[in-house]
Design a protein around this motif. Structure first.
Motif, mmCIF file in Angstrom:
data_model
loop_
_atom_site.group_PDB
_atom_site.id
_atom_site.type_symbol
_atom_site.label_atom_id
_atom_site.label_comp_id
_atom_site.label_asym_id
_atom_site.label_seq_id
_atom_site.Cartn_x
_atom_site.Cartn_y
_atom_site.Cartn_z
ATOM 1 N N ALA A 116 -79.135 -55.656 33.275
ATOM 2 C CA ALA A 116 -78.988 -56.738 32.305
ATOM 3 C C ALA A 116 -78.082 -56.322 31.147
ATOM 4 O O ALA A 116 -77.309 -57.144 30.624
ATOM 5 N N TYR A 165 -85.283 -54.099 27.773
ATOM 6 C CA TYR A 165 -83.959 -54.697 27.573
ATOM 7 C C TYR A 165 -83.760 -55.074 26.104
ATOM 8 O O TYR A 165 -82.710 -54.775 25.510
ATOM 9 N N THR A 209 -86.087 -61.136 41.413
ATOM 10 C CA THR A 209 -84.814 -60.629 41.921
ATOM 11 C C THR A 209 -83.966 -60.172 40.749
ATOM 12 O O THR A 209 -84.104 -60.678 39.618
ATOM 13 N N PRO A 210 -83.073 -59.214 40.970
ATOM 14 C CA PRO A 210 -82.174 -58.790 39.889
ATOM 15 C C PRO A 210 -81.384 -59.956 39.315
ATOM 16 O O PRO A 210 -81.169 -60.034 38.101
ATOM 17 N N THR A 247 -93.013 -55.670 34.952
ATOM 18 C CA THR A 247 -92.106 -56.767 35.287
ATOM 19 C C THR A 247 -92.454 -57.278 36.669
ATOM 20 O O THR A 247 -92.531 -56.523 37.632
ATOM 21 N N ARG A 293 -83.958 -49.911 36.351
ATOM 22 C CA ARG A 293 -82.622 -50.405 36.700
ATOM 23 C C ARG A 293 -82.421 -51.859 36.274
ATOM 24 O O ARG A 293 -81.297 -52.263 35.936
ATOM 25 N N LEU A 294 -83.461 -52.676 36.300
ATOM 26 C CA LEU A 294 -83.304 -54.079 35.934
ATOM 27 C C LEU A 294 -82.756 -54.241 34.525
ATOM 28 O O LEU A 294 -81.809 -55.013 34.294
ATOM 29 N N SER A 295 -83.350 -53.539 33.566
ATOM 30 C CA SER A 295 -82.901 -53.688 32.182
ATOM 31 C C SER A 295 -81.494 -53.119 31.993
ATOM 32 O O SER A 295 -80.696 -53.671 31.216
ATOM 33 N N GLU A 332 -73.419 -54.117 39.479
ATOM 34 C CA GLU A 332 -73.960 -52.950 40.182
ATOM 35 C C GLU A 332 -72.958 -51.801 40.188
ATOM 36 O O GLU A 332 -73.318 -50.641 39.948
ATOM 37 N N PHE A 391 -83.628 -62.067 36.978
ATOM 38 C CA PHE A 391 -83.966 -61.318 35.770
ATOM 39 C C PHE A 391 -82.770 -61.274 34.826
ATOM 40 O O PHE A 391 -82.900 -61.529 33.624
ATOM 41 N N VAL A 392 -81.605 -60.929 35.355
ATOM 42 C CA VAL A 392 -80.407 -60.844 34.526
ATOM 43 C C VAL A 392 -80.067 -62.204 33.925
ATOM 44 O O VAL A 392 -79.742 -62.313 32.733
ATOM 45 N N GLN A 400 -89.846 -54.365 31.554
ATOM 46 C CA GLN A 400 -88.387 -54.337 31.520
ATOM 47 C C GLN A 400 -87.794 -55.358 30.552
ATOM 48 O O GLN A 400 -86.692 -55.173 30.043
#
Length: 454
Positions: free
Chosen positions: A403, A437, A351-352, A347, A398-400, A375, A355-356, A433
């Motif tokens: 999300a 997800y 930024t989070p 990935t 953590r990203l997935s 978070e 991505f989300v 990621q």
């Protein structure tokens, strides 16, 4: 010649005879007693009434008795009983259960279950019940009679000419919970023909160490500790059968792709690094022949390519191969080279929030407003539903997960039960990621169907 006689002493009798000189620990050929490494373990052994092998003695015609085998144990007994020895805080199993003698309000005696922590305590600080138990412990001895100095020396050689445990063999003793799985792994064809490990190293216990250290850095790298028995103890308490099964399966797959040209990579020093890298490779969903291509490219010259200014073969120039920093550096170099060579896409550095927003299909402005809630919710889920040490907790994953939390907000669904189930059955993730997800969303939808949620 008559067989040696057996005699049993209480610990109090035995140590008193040694202290008064009836039994000596100073035969001419006796080694200096090495009591320090064993004294605390013996204290626990005695107080829990476990087995200590017999002490071998040799008796001269004069009646003088010499210790032939067991000098270090004897010295340890004396240090505990008379030497004011303080048990170290690092001793294993320091909480000793015992029956405590008490009197009730009528003065009648009875026994109650009690425990005593012997760490940083001397014999004089033990409860009287444990002091009594120590003194009454039964010491078995075997006494060779009618001995002179030459015969005593002969017995010294006979009983002490043996190969002691290597450091690796000793550390293997700390993973009894997974000993059977480790034996299965180390008996695989891979370790006969597909590695570059000497027979002498195998005999010294290196394969067993490679097995549990591979599980350690694959699943618990953040807990790595190169000090003595820390890693095997941690593995014994925290690893799972599934983690050892995954290692076993991975090595079976490697048997089919490691060749005479590449088996030199799987040596006593670096095998656990390569096993961990292959575990990461399996998450990319590629055919194993792709990893074979990478191995060939590595030995053909790719190993000389620097990553962040470091070459794989030069990492150990500073420090030990077991230093956590060196292990992380080696893994980073190999994973970077592998991803580049096989075009495995990680990935990108997004930024989070972006991505989300992309994955869950919500406005980035909405994500910016709610990211703190995501978070906080994720922190709670990770702390309460995912077992400590699971790879699902890796920062790269953590990203997935974030999300997924946003998905739950958008669709007004609860993730707790699903994530607990998912974490219990999954300990890996896709490095991509986006792919990870999608995999989790699909699994969540299937879970909803199974539990009857529309």
């Amino acid at each position: 010649m008559a067989r040696p006689r057996k005699q049993v002493y209480t610990m109090e009798q035995y140590t008193k005879n040694v202290s008064e000189g009836y039994i000596t620990n100073d035969a001419d050929t006796q080694r200096n007693p090495a009591w320090k490494p064993i004294v605390d373990g013996l204290a626990v052994t005695i107080l829990t009434d476990e087995y200590i092998p017999p002490i071998i003695l040799a008796e001269e015609e004069s009646g003088q008795i010499h210790i032939v085998d067991g000098g270090s144990r004897t010295a340890a007994f004396k240090m505990i009983r008379f030497g004011n020895h303080k048990v170290k805080s690092s001793v294993e199993n320091p909480i000793i259960p015992y029956k405590k003698l008490v009197k009730d309000e009528n003065g009648k005696t009875k026994f109650e279950d009690a425990e005593f922590d012997i760490r940083n305590k001397t014999f004089e600080q033990f409860p009287k019940e444990l002091q009594k138990k120590f003194d009454e412990y039964q010491i078995e001895t075997v006494i060779h009679e009618n001995c002179d100095k030459e015969k005593i020396a002969t017995y010294m050689v006979r009983y002490n000419t043996r190969k002691n445990f290597t450091a690796n063999q000793k550390q293997f003793l700390y993973v009894p919970k997974f000993a059977e799985q480790i034996r299965d792994i180390t008996s695989k064809e891979f370790f006969l023909n597909k590695c570059d490990i000497k027979d002498s190293e195998k005999e010294g216990g290196i394969l067993e160490r490679i097995a549990y250290e591979s599980v350690m850095i694959t699943n618990f790298l953040d807990k790595w500790n190169k000090t003595s028995n820390k890693n095997p103890l941690y593995i014994n308490e925290n690893a799972t059968d599934e983690q050892f099964k995954k290692l076993n399966d991975n090595i079976t797959r490697l048997e089919n792709i490691v060749t005479d040209d590449t088996k030199s990579l799987f040596n006593a020093r670096d095998s656990f690094i390569w096993f961990t890298l292959f575990d990461k490779f399996t998450q990319a969903g590629l055919n194993d022949t792709e990893f074979e291509k990478f191995l060939n490219a590595f030995v053909d010259g790719l190993r000389n390519k620097a990553v962040d200014g470091k070459q794989f073969d030069r990492v150990d120039d500073n420090g030990s191969t077991k230093d956590k920093a060196n292990i992380i550096a080696k893994l980073h170099i190999l994973e970077t080279l592998m991803n580049e060579f096989l075009h495995i896409e990680e990935t990108e550095n997004v930024t989070p929030e972006s991505f989300v927003a992309e994955m869950v299909d919500v406005p980035v402005e909405t994500v910016n407003e709610e990211i703190d809630c995501y978070e906080e919710t994720l922190d709670g889920l990770e702390n309460n539903t995912i077992r400590d040490g699971s790879k699902l907790l890796d920062i790269a994953n953590r990203l997935s997960l974030l999300a997924m939390v946003a998905y739950s907000y958008k669709n007004d669904v609860d993730l707790d039960d699903w994530l607990e189930n998912y974490a219990a059955n999954n300990n890996t993730y896709f490095m991509d990621q986006r792919k990870n997800y999608s995999h989790m969303v699909n699994d969540f939808k299937q879970y909803q169907k199974r539990v009857g949620v529309a």
